[in-house]
Design an enzyme around this catalytic site. Sequence first.
Site, PDB file in Angstrom:
ATOM      1  N   ARG A  96      20.054  51.530  36.757  1.00  0.00           N
ATOM      2  CA  ARG A  96      20.226  50.494  37.086  1.00  0.00           C
ATOM      3  C   ARG A  96      20.911  50.330  38.627  1.00  0.00           C
ATOM      4  NH1 ARG A  96      25.484  46.793  36.820  1.00  0.00           N
ATOM      5  NH2 ARG A  96      24.658  44.875  37.112  1.00  0.00           N
ATOM      6  N   GLY A 216      31.229  39.126  34.008  1.00  0.00           N
ATOM      7  CA  GLY A 216      30.099  38.334  34.844  1.00  0.00           C
ATOM      8  C   GLY A 216      29.167  37.540  34.174  1.00  0.00           C
ATOM      9  N   ARG A 245      35.875  36.184  38.822  1.00  0.00           N
ATOM     10  CA  ARG A 245      35.275  35.427  40.227  1.00  0.00           C
ATOM     11  C   ARG A 245      35.447  33.954  40.007  1.00  0.00           C
ATOM     12  NH1 ARG A 245      30.071  38.982  38.809  1.00  0.00           N
ATOM     13  NH2 ARG A 245      30.874  41.043  39.533  1.00  0.00           N
ATOM     14  N   ASP A 287      39.950  38.082  30.381  1.00  0.00           N
ATOM     15  CA  ASP A 287      39.303  38.240  28.973  1.00  0.00           C
ATOM     16  C   ASP A 287      39.438  36.741  28.066  1.00  0.00           C
ATOM     17  OD1 ASP A 287      38.576  38.877  25.993  1.00  0.00           O
ATOM     18  OD2 ASP A 287      39.125  40.980  26.537  1.00  0.00           O
ATOM     19  N   MET A 288      38.164  36.277  27.826  1.00  0.00           N
ATOM     20  CA  MET A 288      38.160  35.276  27.233  1.00  0.00           C
ATOM     21  C   MET A 288      38.718  35.144  25.631  1.00  0.00           C
ATOM     22  SD  MET A 288      37.013  31.774  26.912  1.00  0.00           S
ATOM     23  CE  MET A 288      35.738  31.471  28.331  1.00  0.00           C
ATOM     24  N   GLY A 335      28.685  39.184  26.476  1.00  0.00           N
ATOM     25  CA  GLY A 335      29.827  39.315  25.546  1.00  0.00           C
ATOM     26  C   GLY A 335      30.458  38.202  24.967  1.00  0.00           C
ATOM     27  N   GLY A 337      28.866  34.963  25.342  1.00  0.00           N
ATOM     28  CA  GLY A 337      27.686  34.117  24.822  1.00  0.00           C
ATOM     29  C   GLY A 337      27.333  34.492  23.508  1.00  0.00           C
TER      30      GLY A 337
END
Length: 404
Positions: A96, A216, A245, A287-288, A335, A337
């Site tokens: 990647r 991200g 961000r 972290d959500m 993660g 979504g």
Amino acid sequence: MQGMHKILSKGTAMQNPILVLNCGSSSIKYALLSNDSSERVAGLAENLGLDTARIKHTDLNGEKVEISLAGANHQWALQKILGLLAAYKPVAVGHRVVHGGREFSHAEKVNDHVLAEVKRLKVLAPLHNPAHALGIEAVEKIYPDLPQVVVFDTAFHQTMPAKAYRYAIPKDLYNEHYIRRYGFHGSSHAYVSHRADSLTPHNQANGWITVHLGNGCSLTAVYDGKSLDTSMGLTPLEGVVMGTRSGDVDPSLHIHLHRILGYSLDQIDTILNKQSGLLGISGISSDMRTVEQAANEGNEDAKLAIEIFCYKAARYIASLSCALPTFTGLVFTGGIGENSASIRQKILQNLPHFGIKANLDKNAELSRGAEGSFHQADSLLQLWVIPTDEEYQIAKETKEVLGL
């Protein structure tokens, strides 16, 4: 199922496996996939360059082992990783690579020119591309005859038209310095949009907005398998709110912070990339899961962080719909979504004009790797949760380039 893998009994050999490497500035994420991608070995080398450097490895049987590599650099860590995988005899390596610039619109076999371009493009991805080049060179030193392929995050978005990728700035900056929108998370958007196509009966081309939400975040308008627009730009900072961000801000913010606070460009870059987003708004975490817990406990800053995160995602969905000749539906991945039904629901609540009807019970069931739809029969848009599999996509493209 495509992209899924299973745990096999001891002693099972993998058929023509592809090694997928994602080399970061201080980490190496790796996965070894069998020819049909049904078998997988995976792991992570982290904290490279520090005394706490280590490898977390999971074998074919699901057994986990942790190996200390105090002070290890990329080459040392890769030597250990390749040693752990030597018995499986990988036939190729797929890397990647974050930035491929304007030249690369698809995966490429590594040669001197490709490697030189990966290095040169560090000007556009200073934290990522140098690490990718280190990984390529380290594999070359250890196994010089092993073919290597680079799969660029930006390549999937090279199908965007000029109206989507050009900035309204002097054209010399585009022609001479490649200043344009590139987009990222290409392997993820390619995988989930292709998967959605395969799951959806259709007589015409589908138009999806793929919603990759994690630390991200990026969204992409995909029509007939091609990216037509995306939320990230020249760098991964543009777009929606993310873990640390900021996403979109007024371009004059930089000069404003310099004038009133004396901040340097490097300081402002650090603020926008590492101290903003969910972390900056909530003051708690990037972290959500932590932010949601705090919001449920009454923390107003955490509630606002979630409200802004969901509103900005919805606003991008609405704007990206302009790129699609046909709007079939939304595909949530990443993660957040994949795992947060409440975030998906809050995003949809900000889209009252699209005829979306969600099945809330089905939405609540979709997490922890579950794949499925959650739209009602009379919804004008389909709603899907599809766990991303970037390793599968990179292995697939590696095999295509090499004719394996």
